[in-house]
Design an enzyme around this catalytic site. Structure first.
Site, PDB file in Angstrom:
ATOM      1  N   GLU A   1       4.607  -9.295  15.850  1.00  0.00           N
ATOM      2  CA  GLU A   1       4.017  -9.688  17.135  1.00  0.00           C
ATOM      3  C   GLU A   1       4.389 -11.147  17.447  1.00  0.00           C
ATOM      4  O   GLU A   1       4.789 -11.488  18.546  1.00  0.00           O
ATOM      5  CB  GLU A   1       2.501  -9.520  17.044  1.00  0.00           C
ATOM      6  CG  GLU A   1       1.829  -9.508  18.397  1.00  0.00           C
ATOM      7  CD  GLU A   1       0.334  -9.303  18.256  1.00  0.00           C
ATOM      8  OE1 GLU A   1      -0.139  -9.023  17.145  1.00  0.00           O
ATOM      9  OE2 GLU A   1      -0.354  -9.446  19.284  1.00  0.00           O
TER      10      GLU A   1
ATOM     11  N   ARG B   1       0.811  -1.223   0.000  1.00  0.00           N
ATOM     12  CA  ARG B   1       0.000   0.000   0.000  1.00  0.00           C
ATOM     13  C   ARG B   1       0.838   1.264   0.000  1.00  0.00           C
ATOM     14  O   ARG B   1       0.317   2.358  -0.247  1.00  0.00           O
ATOM     15  CB  ARG B   1      -1.003  -0.040   1.161  1.00  0.00           C
ATOM     16  CG  ARG B   1      -2.102  -1.091   0.943  1.00  0.00           C
ATOM     17  CD  ARG B   1      -3.089  -1.110   2.082  1.00  0.00           C
ATOM     18  NE  ARG B   1      -2.465  -1.411   3.344  1.00  0.00           N
ATOM     19  CZ  ARG B   1      -2.160  -2.649   3.765  1.00  0.00           C
ATOM     20  NH1 ARG B   1      -2.438  -3.687   3.005  1.00  0.00           N
ATOM     21  NH2 ARG B   1      -1.578  -2.829   4.921  1.00  0.00           N
TER      22      ARG B   1
HETATM   23  P1  AMP Z   1       3.826  -1.636  11.468  1.00  0.00           P
HETATM   24  O1  AMP Z   1       3.166  -2.324  12.612  1.00  0.00           O
HETATM   25  O2  AMP Z   1       3.999  -0.155  11.689  1.00  0.00           O
HETATM   26  O3  AMP Z   1       5.112  -2.306  11.091  1.00  0.00           O
HETATM   27  O4  AMP Z   1       2.837  -1.766  10.241  1.00  0.00           O
HETATM   28  C1  AMP Z   1       2.956  -2.837   9.382  1.00  0.00           C
HETATM   29  C2  AMP Z   1       2.250  -2.635   8.062  1.00  0.00           C
HETATM   30  O5  AMP Z   1       0.936  -3.064   8.236  1.00  0.00           O
HETATM   31  C3  AMP Z   1       2.234  -1.245   7.479  1.00  0.00           C
HETATM   32  O6  AMP Z   1       2.731  -1.321   6.160  1.00  0.00           O
HETATM   33  C4  AMP Z   1       0.789  -0.835   7.477  1.00  0.00           C
HETATM   34  O7  AMP Z   1       0.401  -0.444   6.191  1.00  0.00           O
HETATM   35  C5  AMP Z   1       0.023  -2.095   7.833  1.00  0.00           C
HETATM   36  N1  AMP Z   1      -0.933  -1.911   8.913  1.00  0.00           N
HETATM   37  C6  AMP Z   1      -0.720  -2.114  10.225  1.00  0.00           C
HETATM   38  N2  AMP Z   1      -1.825  -1.911  10.922  1.00  0.00           N
HETATM   39  C7  AMP Z   1      -2.782  -1.561  10.031  1.00  0.00           C
HETATM   40  C8  AMP Z   1      -4.164  -1.202  10.143  1.00  0.00           C
HETATM   41  N3  AMP Z   1      -4.794  -1.171  11.317  1.00  0.00           N
HETATM   42  N4  AMP Z   1      -4.821  -0.894   9.015  1.00  0.00           N
HETATM   43  C9  AMP Z   1      -4.189  -0.919   7.823  1.00  0.00           C
HETATM   44  N5  AMP Z   1      -2.903  -1.248   7.653  1.00  0.00           N
HETATM   45  C10 AMP Z   1      -2.202  -1.559   8.754  1.00  0.00           C
END
Ligand code: AMP
Length: 171
Positions: free
Chosen positions: A96, A59
């Site tokens: 996680e 995305r």
């Molecule tokens: P992160 O936990 O910051 O490493 O996020 C991991 C990836 O998952 C990122 O590229 C976000 O685009 C996606 N992501 C995490 N949480 C969400 C959420 N609640 N909705 C949409 N995309 C998410």
């Protein structure tokens, strides 16, 4: 901001129970909203030169390429393992449960390049942190970590200390 926020759809329990997924496909589906979002992303960068925009699979590709065009910069995809065809650098990062890996083409960034890192959502920050490491290993200078949305309760900024972190919508 409200005009952009109206096009973000909350999808409950996707991809697994307990997650509220921030779906930006309604935003992509509307030309005016997409334009507003692109303008807001550019505005939060400010008046500074960018050589490369790095977007995370998948995305981060949508607005990453649009941003690169707008900023007259190159676009660099960061992808899941085995997707990039040429020589790559890899970075393993914690999830996680377990670990994941991201890759970048080793010739995608030149020493001293001014780099903007872009993704749709900043959640725990693990993904962006891994991308920062890849960019720095290639000698890039990170100007900003740039997001559409930030899930503040997950404290993603803690993993990006020392970086300029910017997001349009904060939850
Ligand atoms: P992160 O936990 O910051 O490493 O996020 C991991 C990836 O998952 C990122 O590229 C976000 O685009 C996606 N992501 C995490 N949480 C969400 C959420 N609640 N909705 C949409 N995309 C998410």
């Amino acid at each position: 901001m409200k005009a952009i926020e109206a096009y973000i759809r909350d999808v409950i329990d996707f991809p697994k129970p307990g997650i509220v997924f921030k779906d930006l496909t309604p935003l992509l589906n509307n030309a005016e909203a997409m334009g507003l979002c692109l303008d807001a992303l550019v505005q939060q960068i400010g008046d500074t030169h960018i050589d490369k925009v790095v977007g995370m699979e998948a995305r981060g590709f949508f607005f990453g390429t649009l941003l690169a065009q707008k900023l007259q910069a190159g676009f660099v995809p960061v992808r899941k393992p085995g997707k990039l065809p040429y020589k790559t650098l890899s970075e393993t990062y914690a999830l996680e449960y377990g670990t994941d890996v991201l890759e970048i083409h080793e010739d995608a960034i030149q020493q001293g390049d001014r780099v903007l890192i872009h993704d749709d959502v900043l959640a725990t920050g693990g993904t962006a942190e891994a991308v920062c490491k890849l960019v720095e290993r290639l000698g890039g200078q990170i100007v900003q970590c740039n997001f559409i949305m930030e899930l503040q309760f997950l404290n993603g900024r803690d993993k990006l200390k020392g970086q300029d972190v910017a997001s349009i919508l904060k939850y």
